[in-house]
Design an enzyme around this catalytic site. Structure first.
Site, PDB file in Angstrom:
ATOM      1  N   ASP A   1      -0.077  -4.776   6.277  1.00  0.00           N
ATOM      2  CA  ASP A   1      -0.959  -5.672   5.806  1.00  0.00           C
ATOM      3  C   ASP A   1      -1.134  -5.793   4.342  1.00  0.00           C
ATOM      4  OD1 ASP A   1      -1.966  -2.997   5.477  1.00  0.00           O
ATOM      5  OD2 ASP A   1      -4.282  -3.682   5.938  1.00  0.00           O
ATOM      6  N   GLU A   2      -1.683  -6.885   3.855  1.00  0.00           N
ATOM      7  CA  GLU A   2      -1.861  -7.329   2.510  1.00  0.00           C
ATOM      8  C   GLU A   2      -0.797  -7.026   1.576  1.00  0.00           C
ATOM      9  OE1 GLU A   2      -6.670  -5.915   3.081  1.00  0.00           O
ATOM     10  OE2 GLU A   2      -5.361  -4.337   2.578  1.00  0.00           O
ATOM     11  N   VAL A   3       0.407  -7.642   1.756  1.00  0.00           N
ATOM     12  CA  VAL A   3       1.360  -7.502   0.895  1.00  0.00           C
ATOM     13  C   VAL A   3       1.276  -8.397  -0.056  1.00  0.00           C
ATOM     14  CG1 VAL A   3       4.027  -7.294   0.694  1.00  0.00           C
ATOM     15  CG2 VAL A   3       2.720  -6.009   2.529  1.00  0.00           C
TER      16      VAL A   3
ATOM     17  N   HIS B   1       0.797  -1.046   0.103  1.00  0.00           N
ATOM     18  CA  HIS B   1      -0.144   0.018  -0.014  1.00  0.00           C
ATOM     19  C   HIS B   1       0.957   1.051   0.007  1.00  0.00           C
ATOM     20  CE1 HIS B   1      -3.744  -2.236   0.555  1.00  0.00           C
ATOM     21  NE2 HIS B   1      -3.209  -2.865   1.688  1.00  0.00           N
TER      22      HIS B   1
END
Length: 179
Positions: A156-158, A92
């Site tokens: 998060d969410e890599v 992100h």
């Protein structure tokens, strides 16, 4: 001790007067922590004096100056509310990489898209020593701006696909024993 609210000003820009009005409402319902999400793929929303391209190139012109952040922090403190900043990394982080391409795990330029919500842009490059030097200076600057003991870095969410396509990062992962 933590009755909080998060404002995501990255994906959905919120002018300072609305943030201040939100702090007034938080006080009325006895909330005491404002989690202020200040960087994501869609924007980097606070002025950095050490790395000015973050807010100049990474914000689409919508960011808070350090003076405005200090005003928000003071206004919140007067209402019994802490501000916890969030600067999302290693994923992100498209807004960071648009401003400073040397942070990127890819070797092509990134641009802002029109898509809001969760995206899976390339994460920053953990094999590049510049990344750590940059972050050391940046975190130091922001820790001086935000007095709270908590400093949220996302994490998060890599999506690792870009890491696995980068020979330097794959070698780094093998050397460090990382999966």
């Amino acid at each position: 001790p933590w009755r909080g609210l998060m404002l995501d000003v990255c994906r959905h820009w919120i002018p300072m007067d609305v943030v201040l009005r939100t702090l007034d409402a938080m006080e009325k319902v006895k909330l005491n922590v404002l989690h202020l999400h200040l960087s994501d793929d869609q924007g980097f929303r606070v002025e950095s004096k050490r790395f000015p391209l973050l807010h100049q190139a990474g914000s689409n012109g919508k960011y808070y100056t350090q003076q405005e952040i200090r005003k928000i922090i003071t206004y919140a403190f007067q209402r019994g509310i802490r501000i916890v900043p969030e600067f999302d990394l290693p994923g992100h982080s498209k807004s960071w990489q648009i401003a400073y391409p040397a942070l990127s795990s890819v070797d092509y330029p990134l641009t802002f898209g029109s898509k809001n919500g969760i995206t899976f842009s390339p994460p920053v490059d953990p094999s590049n020593e510049f990344t750590y030097e940059f972050l050391d200076e940046f975190v130091g600057e922001m820790a001086n701006l935000f007095p709270d003991p908590y400093f949220h870095v996302g994490g998060d969410e890599v999506n690792p696909v870009h890491w696995m396509e980068n020979d330097s990062i794959v070698s780094f992962m093998q050397e460090q024993g990382l999966e």
